[in-house]
Design an enzyme around this catalytic site. Structure first.
Site, PDB file in Angstrom:
ATOM      1  N   HIS A  33       7.741 -57.553  -3.420  1.00  0.00           N
ATOM      2  CA  HIS A  33       7.282 -58.876  -2.999  1.00  0.00           C
ATOM      3  C   HIS A  33       8.274 -59.992  -3.252  1.00  0.00           C
ATOM      4  CE1 HIS A  33       3.756 -56.464  -2.474  1.00  0.00           C
ATOM      5  NE2 HIS A  33       3.589 -57.260  -1.442  1.00  0.00           N
ATOM      6  N   ARG A 140      -0.848 -63.583   4.135  1.00  0.00           N
ATOM      7  CA  ARG A 140      -1.157 -62.845   2.896  1.00  0.00           C
ATOM      8  C   ARG A 140      -1.973 -63.770   2.001  1.00  0.00           C
ATOM      9  NH1 ARG A 140       4.406 -60.713   3.730  1.00  0.00           N
ATOM     10  NH2 ARG A 140       4.374 -58.452   3.492  1.00  0.00           N
ATOM     11  N   GLU A 270      -1.229 -48.638   6.633  1.00  0.00           N
ATOM     12  CA  GLU A 270      -0.203 -48.598   5.581  1.00  0.00           C
ATOM     13  C   GLU A 270      -0.420 -47.439   4.621  1.00  0.00           C
ATOM     14  OE1 GLU A 270      -0.183 -52.354   3.505  1.00  0.00           O
ATOM     15  OE2 GLU A 270      -2.341 -52.459   3.398  1.00  0.00           O
ATOM     16  N   ASN A 293       5.906 -51.581   4.859  1.00  0.00           N
ATOM     17  CA  ASN A 293       6.382 -51.534   3.464  1.00  0.00           C
ATOM     18  C   ASN A 293       5.616 -50.469   2.687  1.00  0.00           C
ATOM     19  OD1 ASN A 293       7.826 -53.816   4.226  1.00  0.00           O
ATOM     20  ND2 ASN A 293       6.226 -55.200   3.516  1.00  0.00           N
ATOM     21  N   ASP A 294       4.292 -50.550   2.773  1.00  0.00           N
ATOM     22  CA  ASP A 294       3.494 -49.565   2.052  1.00  0.00           C
ATOM     23  C   ASP A 294       3.492 -48.218   2.756  1.00  0.00           C
ATOM     24  OD1 ASP A 294       2.535 -50.642  -0.393  1.00  0.00           O
ATOM     25  OD2 ASP A 294       1.402 -52.097   0.783  1.00  0.00           O
ATOM     26  N   ARG A 304       8.007 -48.770  -3.915  1.00  0.00           N
ATOM     27  CA  ARG A 304       8.773 -49.823  -3.235  1.00  0.00           C
ATOM     28  C   ARG A 304       9.451 -50.774  -4.209  1.00  0.00           C
ATOM     29  NH1 ARG A 304       3.938 -53.103  -0.127  1.00  0.00           N
ATOM     30  NH2 ARG A 304       5.266 -54.925  -0.126  1.00  0.00           N
ATOM     31  N   CYS A 341       3.645 -55.612  10.826  1.00  0.00           N
ATOM     32  CA  CYS A 341       3.789 -56.825  10.014  1.00  0.00           C
ATOM     33  C   CYS A 341       4.588 -56.569   8.744  1.00  0.00           C
ATOM     34  CB  CYS A 341       2.427 -57.437   9.697  1.00  0.00           C
ATOM     35  SG  CYS A 341       1.359 -56.348   8.748  1.00  0.00           S
TER      36      CYS A 341
HETATM   37  C1  PEP Z   1       3.127 -53.849   4.169  1.00  0.00           C
HETATM   38  O1  PEP Z   1       2.733 -53.068   3.299  1.00  0.00           O
HETATM   39  O2  PEP Z   1       4.012 -53.565   4.998  1.00  0.00           O
HETATM   40  C2  PEP Z   1       2.543 -55.201   4.262  1.00  0.00           C
HETATM   41  C3  PEP Z   1       2.794 -55.991   5.293  1.00  0.00           C
HETATM   42  O3  PEP Z   1       1.774 -55.612   3.229  1.00  0.00           O
HETATM   43  P1  PEP Z   1       2.373 -56.070   1.821  1.00  0.00           P
HETATM   44  O4  PEP Z   1       3.867 -56.096   1.945  1.00  0.00           O
HETATM   45  O5  PEP Z   1       1.781 -57.395   1.512  1.00  0.00           O
HETATM   46  O6  PEP Z   1       1.893 -54.980   0.896  1.00  0.00           O
HETATM   47 MG    MG Z   2       0.944 -53.537   2.159  1.00  0.00          MG
END
Ligand code: PEP
Ligand code: MG
Length: 411
Positions: A33, A140, A270, A293-294, A304, A341
């Site tokens: 993050h 978010r 995700e 990302n997840d 991550r 996203c």
């Molecule tokens: C993701 O996991 O790609 C996502 C957009 O959510 P976050 O990064 O807030 O976990």
């Molecule tokens: Mg996520």
């Protein structure tokens, strides 16, 4: 340039605006993050550099090229001159792309791709609009909940969500329900300590575990106007039962509030099971949005935020690309669209691949909208489709990136 072992998202949001030229951290991960927030703030960030980052001295001159993943602590006068020239060149390119940012992103063969923005608040929404965003693809909401002593009230939440819609001048906003747990901590919730937080109470699981908090957020969302411009997105869905449960709860609350309209409801893809079951989810959802990302973290079984693995957590992994292809195929069976996203949508090399896999919306950091739109305008979807199919047969992210470089050398 701020150098640190690691930073908390709340520390990053408190940085004085315009005062930080770059960030270097020893720990962290490229889709953690801190990296996401730095990207949103437009601050070049180099994370997961290891302990050598901490050997840098205060006041030392450092050339930071976050795009190339390089930091040069001993620049020669000619390195410095080259860096300054590169900064000027990038700024000129950005100005040129900004000039056409408000026009839609249409491929050379006539396919419109929606380029939306990932945001945390109404200021970001305004910034997105200024950079030509077609919509908000991900708000978010956890940023409303972190960095404070207690949860925001329902009224406070409604005001924050309404402010985002009001900033959008008729565009729609996808607002995600609270996604805490994992690397997003909210101290006042006192979530029980878990040995594997990323595999524990996260996303909608936390919502179902704290139903009063979830209800308050849903009511706050249902109170915004007009609901036709609101799309609710649910994080960390693993199967269709969770989606149906949430839809029913929204239905009940909307009934109690005597609402005649309902917002659209989308699912974050995700968790790998969500990608594999996308056809089932798409039957009950209005749209799907891939959280790369997840999805990358859980598909590759690589944390991550793990600095040692940071270079290998690459969303261009063929395993990921196949899951994205399955997701789009599942969604198409029910006539639903798929967006991305996660940070992958902001990666120029991934853009032709995602378009080729049938993704219809890319949600990126506000400052990247002009660049992503200009990139889309140079692509042919048909060509992307043909090549994406072949990429699925490759064996590693390096092979995928190598081929993408050959196919689209300017990207
Ligand atoms: C993701 O996991 O790609 C996502 C957009 O959510 P976050 O990064 O807030 O976990
Ligand atoms: Mg996520």
């Amino acid at each position: 340039i701020l150098v640190a072992e690691d930073l908390a998202p709340s520390e990053l949001t408190r940085l004085p605006p315009g005062k930080v030229a770059g960030i270097v951290t020893a720990a962290g991960g490229a889709s953690g993050h801190v990296a996401i927030l730095a990207r949103a703030l437009g601050i070049p960030a180099l994370v997961a550099c290891g302990p050598s980052a901490l050997a840098l001295q205060p006041g030392q001159t450092l050339v930071l090229d976050a795009r190339a993943g390089l930091a040069n602590p001993q620049p020669t006068p000619s390195d410095l001159a080259a860096a300054r020239a590169e900064i000027d060149k990038l700024a000129a390119r950005r100005r040129a792309m900004q000039a056409s940012a408000n026009a839609p992103a249409i491929t050379v063969d006539g396919v419109a791709i929606e380029v939306a923005v990932n945001i945390a608040n109404a200021d970001d929404a305004r910034e997105g609009v200024a950079h030509g965003a077609d919509a908000v693809g991900l708000l978010r909401t956890e940023f409303l909940f972190i960095d404070r002593r207690d949860a925001p009230t329902e009224a406070e939440q409604t005001a924050a969500y309404q402010a985002v819609l009001d900033a959008l001048d008729g565009r729609h906003a996808i607002i995600r329900t609270l996604d805490v747990g994992g690397d997003k901590e909210v101290p006042y919730l006192q979530l029980p300590p878990e040995p594997n937080p990323a595999l524990g109470l996260r996303g909608i699981r936390t919502g179902f575990a704290y139903p009063d908090m979830l209800d308050a957020q849903l009511r706050a969302l249902l109170a915004v106007k007009p609901l036709s411009r609101l799309r609710i997105l649910v994080p960390m869905i693993a199967d269709v039962g969770e989606l149906i449960r949430l839809r029913e709860r929204i239905e009940q609350l909307a009934g109690e509030m005597s609402l005649s309209e309902r917002p659209q409801l989308g699912v974050m893809v995700e968790v790998p099971s969500a990608a594999l079951l996308a056809d089932q989810l798409a039957k009950h959802a209005d749209f799907l949005s891939i959280g790369s990302n997840d999805l990358t973290q859980y598909t590759l079984a690589m944390d991550r935020c793990n600095a040692t693995l940071a270079a290998r957590i690459d969303s261009m992994h063929p395993g990921l690309l196949r899951l994205i292809a399955i997701t789009v195929e599942g969604a198409n069976q029910h006539g639903k669209w798929v967006g991305v996203c996660g940070a992958m949508a902001s990666d120029p090399q991934a853009v032709p691949v995602l378009i080729g896999l049938g993704v219809a919306e890319l949600s990126v950091s506000p400052r990247l909208v002009p660049e992503v739109k200009s990139l889309v305008r140079g692509l042919s979807r048909r060509h992307c489709e043909e090549e994406a199919l072949r990429l699925l047969a490759l064996g590693s992210p390096q092979a995928v990136r190598g081929r993408v470089t050959e196919l689209w050398p300017g990207v």
